[in-house]
Design a protein around this motif. Structure first.
Motif, PDB file in Angstrom:
ATOM      1  N   GLU A   1       0.831  -1.208   0.000  1.00 54.42           N
ATOM      2  CA  GLU A   1       0.000   0.000   0.000  1.00 54.42           C
ATOM      3  C   GLU A   1       0.866   1.258   0.000  1.00 54.42           C
ATOM      4  N   GLU A   2       1.908   1.261   0.790  1.00 54.34           N
ATOM      5  CA  GLU A   2       2.800   2.416   0.850  1.00 54.34           C
ATOM      6  C   GLU A   2       3.531   2.617  -0.478  1.00 54.34           C
TER       7      GLU A   2
ATOM      8  N   ASP B   1      -6.541  -3.589  -8.366  1.00 52.50           N
ATOM      9  CA  ASP B   1      -5.155  -3.263  -8.691  1.00 52.50           C
ATOM     10  C   ASP B   1      -4.253  -4.431  -8.325  1.00 52.50           C
TER      11      ASP B   1
ATOM     12  N   GLY C   1       0.117   2.246  -3.556  1.00 56.17           N
ATOM     13  CA  GLY C   1      -1.140   2.957  -3.401  1.00 56.17           C
ATOM     14  C   GLY C   1      -2.378   2.086  -3.381  1.00 56.17           C
ATOM     15  N   PHE C   2      -2.221   0.778  -3.220  1.00 55.32           N
ATOM     16  CA  PHE C   2      -3.392  -0.085  -3.053  1.00 55.32           C
ATOM     17  C   PHE C   2      -3.072  -1.137  -2.005  1.00 55.32           C
ATOM     18  N   ARG C   3      -4.104  -1.682  -1.402  1.00 57.48           N
ATOM     19  CA  ARG C   3      -3.946  -2.664  -0.322  1.00 57.48           C
ATOM     20  C   ARG C   3      -4.327  -4.045  -0.848  1.00 57.48           C
TER      21      ARG C   3
END
Length: 152
Positions: free
Chosen positions: A59-60, A100, A63-65
């Motif tokens: 995520e960092e 994603d 930009g997605f988890r």
């Protein structure tokens, strides 16, 4: 020594659903005895549900988890091109069903990513460097460009 790739994917699918989709789309794969993985002579595919630190790192960086990690292992020195095709045949339908995702080599080198609906192959990575080969094997729109990894 084998090679390890992992697809970090944001999806609503659970582990067994992802394995089922892979078994359906790649009929030459066989289930392991325990139904925990799929395999063929040149590939072993596993799926684990993600939580915690692994999710946070992706995520960092991207930009997605992600909710699942799909492992693609090349266990032999036999037919690398077949491995690469099979991995792509597995990754594309998973990305299509998910949101994603990013396919990584050794946990940090980007091979391909689909973020915001755009499929991009890393032009700097050797696996899918041949654009003609990609055009022949990827049935959806894509682009090729350098993808420096935020994980290095």
């Amino acid at each position: 020594m084998g090679l390890d790739y992992s697809l970090k994917l944001a999806t609503d699918m659970k582990r067994i659903q992802a394995l089922g989709l892979l078994a359906e789309r790649i009929p030459e794969l066989q289930w392991s005895e325990e139904h925990t993985s799929l395999y063929a002579p040149d590939i072993i595919i596993t799926v684990v549900e993600m939580d915690g630190m692994g999710q946070s790192i992706i995520e960092e960086g991207f930009g997605f988890r992600p909710s699942v990690s799909v492992g693609f292992r090349y266990p032999s020195n036999r037919d690398y091109e077949n491995f690469a095709k099979t991995m792509l045949r597995g990754a594309l339908p998973l990305l299509e069903q998910g949101r994603d995702g990013v396919l990584l080599f050794n946990g940090e080198i980007i091979v391909l990513q689909r973020i915001g609906g755009r499929l991009v192959f890393n032009a700097d990575y050797r696996l899918y460097r041949d654009e003609r080969w990609l055009t022949d094997n990827v049935p959806v729109p894509f682009e090729r460009r350098p993808l420096p990894s935020p994980l290095r």
